[in-house]
Design a protein around this motif. Structure first.
Motif, short mmCIF file in Angstrom:
data_model
loop_
_atom_site.label_atom_id
_atom_site.label_comp_id
_atom_site.label_asym_id
_atom_site.label_seq_id
_atom_site.Cartn_x
_atom_site.Cartn_y
_atom_site.Cartn_z
N ASN A 107 -5.00 -14.11 1.48
CA ASN A 107 -3.87 -13.92 0.47
C ASN A 107 -4.39 -14.41 -1.02
OD1 ASN A 107 -2.46 -13.12 2.67
ND2 ASN A 107 -1.16 -15.06 2.75
N LEU B 117 3.38 -11.77 14.45
CA LEU B 117 4.86 -11.26 14.36
C LEU B 117 4.70 -10.21 15.67
CD1 LEU B 117 7.84 -11.01 13.48
CD2 LEU B 117 7.33 -8.96 12.18
N TRP C 107 0.77 -1.35 0.08
CA TRP C 107 0.15 0.17 -0.01
C TRP C 107 0.77 1.21 0.02
CZ3 TRP C 107 -3.55 -2.31 -1.78
CH2 TRP C 107 -4.40 -3.30 -1.50
C1 LIG Z 1 -9.77 -0.88 5.21
C2 LIG Z 1 -10.83 -1.45 5.93
C3 LIG Z 1 -11.51 -0.60 7.23
N1 LIG Z 1 -11.95 -1.63 5.09
C4 LIG Z 1 -12.49 -2.88 5.29
O1 LIG Z 1 -12.43 -3.61 5.84
C5 LIG Z 1 -13.63 -2.90 4.11
C6 LIG Z 1 -14.76 -1.90 4.34
C7 LIG Z 1 -15.44 -2.49 5.70
C8 LIG Z 1 -16.46 -3.58 5.56
N2 LIG Z 1 -16.81 -3.81 6.67
C9 LIG Z 1 -16.35 -2.94 7.50
C10 LIG Z 1 -16.59 -2.78 9.16
C11 LIG Z 1 -15.79 -1.70 9.52
C12 LIG Z 1 -14.87 -0.99 8.76
C13 LIG Z 1 -14.75 -1.11 7.17
C14 LIG Z 1 -15.60 -2.15 6.79
N3 LIG Z 1 -13.89 -4.33 3.65
C15 LIG Z 1 -14.32 -4.45 2.54
O2 LIG Z 1 -14.50 -3.85 1.60
C16 LIG Z 1 -14.68 -6.08 2.12
C17 LIG Z 1 -13.67 -6.62 1.12
C18 LIG Z 1 -12.51 -6.49 1.73
C19 LIG Z 1 -11.36 -7.46 0.81
C20 LIG Z 1 -10.47 -6.57 -0.11
N4 LIG Z 1 -9.45 -7.27 -0.80
C21 LIG Z 1 -8.15 -7.62 -0.16
N5 LIG Z 1 -7.33 -8.31 -1.02
C22 LIG Z 1 -7.50 -8.86 -2.46
C23 LIG Z 1 -7.02 -7.48 -3.37
C24 LIG Z 1 -5.43 -7.47 -3.33
O3 LIG Z 1 -5.00 -8.26 -2.39
O4 LIG Z 1 -4.95 -6.42 -3.71
S1 LIG Z 1 -7.84 -7.01 1.30
C25 LIG Z 1 -6.28 -7.30 1.58
O5 LIG Z 1 -5.90 -6.37 2.64
C26 LIG Z 1 -5.56 -7.11 3.87
C27 LIG Z 1 -4.34 -7.02 4.20
O6 LIG Z 1 -4.50 -7.44 5.66
P1 LIG Z 1 -3.34 -8.54 6.04
O7 LIG Z 1 -3.28 -9.75 5.27
O8 LIG Z 1 -3.64 -8.79 7.54
O9 LIG Z 1 -1.93 -7.86 5.80
P2 LIG Z 1 -1.25 -6.58 6.72
O10 LIG Z 1 -0.06 -6.27 6.10
O11 LIG Z 1 -2.03 -5.76 7.17
O12 LIG Z 1 -0.89 -7.43 8.11
C28 LIG Z 1 0.16 -8.24 8.19
C29 LIG Z 1 0.31 -8.98 9.52
O13 LIG Z 1 1.27 -9.75 9.56
C30 LIG Z 1 2.25 -9.47 10.34
N6 LIG Z 1 3.65 -10.10 10.18
C31 LIG Z 1 4.39 -9.65 9.17
N7 LIG Z 1 5.67 -10.43 8.81
C32 LIG Z 1 5.20 -11.70 9.64
C33 LIG Z 1 5.88 -12.82 9.82
N8 LIG Z 1 7.00 -13.13 9.36
N9 LIG Z 1 5.11 -13.84 10.63
C34 LIG Z 1 3.90 -13.51 11.39
N10 LIG Z 1 3.51 -12.44 11.10
C35 LIG Z 1 3.94 -11.49 10.20
C36 LIG Z 1 2.45 -8.25 10.70
O14 LIG Z 1 2.90 -7.85 11.85
C37 LIG Z 1 0.91 -7.49 10.48
O15 LIG Z 1 0.35 -7.81 11.74
C38 LIG Z 1 -6.20 -8.60 3.40
O16 LIG Z 1 -7.42 -9.05 3.87
C39 LIG Z 1 -5.74 -8.62 1.89
O17 LIG Z 1 -6.60 -9.69 1.38
N11 LIG Z 1 -15.91 -6.33 1.59
C40 LIG Z 1 -17.03 -6.04 2.35
O18 LIG Z 1 -17.12 -5.56 3.49
O19 LIG Z 1 -18.22 -6.30 1.35
C41 LIG Z 1 -19.54 -6.20 1.98
C42 LIG Z 1 -19.95 -7.62 2.77
C43 LIG Z 1 -18.95 -8.14 4.06
C44 LIG Z 1 -19.56 -9.37 4.28
C45 LIG Z 1 -20.53 -10.02 4.19
C46 LIG Z 1 -21.28 -9.31 2.98
C47 LIG Z 1 -21.05 -8.30 2.44
#
Ligand SMILES: CC(C)NC(=O)[C@H](Cc1c[nH]c2ccccc12)NC(=O)[C@H](CCCC/N=C(/NCCC(=O)O)S[C@H]1O[C@H](COP(=O)(O)OP(=O)(O)OC[C@H]2O[C@@H](n3cnc4c(N)ncnc43)[C@H](O)[C@@H]2O)[C@@H](O)[C@H]1O)NC(=O)OCc1ccccc1
Length: 224
Positions: A88, A198, A27
């Motif tokens: 993922n 992590l 991002w």
């Molecule tokens: C930003 C957020 C607030 N917005 C949302 O959540 C939105 C809106 C929303 C819906 N409900 C809400 C409620 C409240 C607020 C907002 C919302 N959600 C949506 O729009 C979803 C759709 C969301 C999907 C979007 N597409 C992705 N990906 C595909 C594309 C692409 O990849 O390009 S999301 C994408 O981002 C997310 C990233 O998160 P993480 O995978 O956790 O990655 P991140 O980097 O954040 O964290 C990594 C972690 O690993 C740790 N780590 C790092 N290294 C290691 C290591 N070595 N070992 C262990 N851990 C480690 C780090 O410390 C860290 O904690 C993943 O989900 C990923 O797939 N759709 C929807 O709600 O539809 C309706 C609905 C819902 C249910 C039922 C009916 C209708």
């Protein structure tokens, strides 16, 4: 024993796949709204294809790590007792040996036709707007779930969460819904909950137990 495992970008970090929120995460380079929404695709399909074509091509240079292979061993041990759900869109779980992976946010190596709705395994680029192999229309989009779109297979996931004895979250920041709400959903039906990450995630306080460290160490230690 019924177990649901949810994984996020953190499980693929040690394989060299950038995570989303970490300093050098994806991002950083692109605003979410600019690349992962239907509106962005309408505005500039070429820009969105560049983003996903680059991530798809990068898959050739990475390989599964011990966390992926440990979950494949868990699948072999639990059989249908395990549902592996991943946020993922990489294919490292499958390349690590898992045969039943539920990609709730889609897959990079799949193309979705906006003409006929057909899905086609895809390894190359989509940015040159190739015709759909089924209907011939040049409307192939990445088969991923964008923000504002409904994740894949939510019914199957919710059924499994409701029956789970144990819910385990691996390598996810708990920032994106509905995945971030699974821990409360499962706990509400009586499941024990464990976070392997992590660092503490946005949802750590919701888990019965948290173990912090690298997935490549924590997951094999938990599975074996
Ligand atoms: C930003 C957020 C607030 N917005 C949302 O959540 C939105 C809106 C929303 C819906 N409900 C809400 C409620 C409240 C607020 C907002 C919302 N959600 C949506 O729009 C979803 C759709 C969301 C999907 C979007 N597409 C992705 N990906 C595909 C594309 C692409 O990849 O390009 S999301 C994408 O981002 C997310 C990233 O998160 P993480 O995978 O956790 O990655 P991140 O980097 O954040 O964290 C990594 C972690 O690993 C740790 N780590 C790092 N290294 C290691 C290591 N070595 N070992 C262990 N851990 C480690 C780090 O410390 C860290 O904690 C993943 O989900 C990923 O797939 N759709 C929807 O709600 O539809 C309706 C609905 C819902 C249910 C039922 C009916 C209708």
């Amino acid at each position: 024993m019924k177990v649901v495992v949810l994984t996020g970008a953190g499980i693929s970090a040690e394989s060299g796949v950038p995570t989303f929120r970490d300093a050098d995460g994806l991002w950083e380079g692109h605003r979410v709204e600019d690349v992962a929404t239907p509106e962005a695709y309408e505005a500039s399909p070429a820009a969105v294809h560049r983003f996903y074509d680059a991530r798809r091509a990068a898959l050739d240079a990475v390989a599964p790590n011990p966390a992926h292979t440990a979950l494949a061993r868990l699948e072999a041990a639990l059989g249908d007792g395990l549902l592996l759900v991943t946020q993922n869109i990489d294919d490292l779980h499958e390349r690590g040996g898992s045969t039943r992976v539920h990609h709730m946010h889609g897959e990079l190596r799949s193309a979705l036709c906006r003409g006929c709705g057909g899905r086609t395994p895809w390894t190359g680029d989509l940015g040159d707007f190739p015709p759909c192999p089924s209907c011939g229309v040049t409307e192939l989009r990445p088969d991923v779930v964008w923000f504002g779109e409904i994740p894949y297979g939510m019914d199957e996931i919710q059924d499994a969460l409701a029956e789970a004895d144990l819910f385990v979250s691996v390598g996810t920041s708990g920032a994106v819904y509905p995945a971030a709400g699974f821990v409360q959903y499962a706990a509400g039906y009586g499941a024990r909950t464990l976070e392997l990450n992590l660092v503490p995630s946005d949802g750590s306080h919701l888990f019965d137990e948290c173990r912090h460290g690298r997935a490549g160490d924590l997951v094999p230690a938990w599975v074996d």
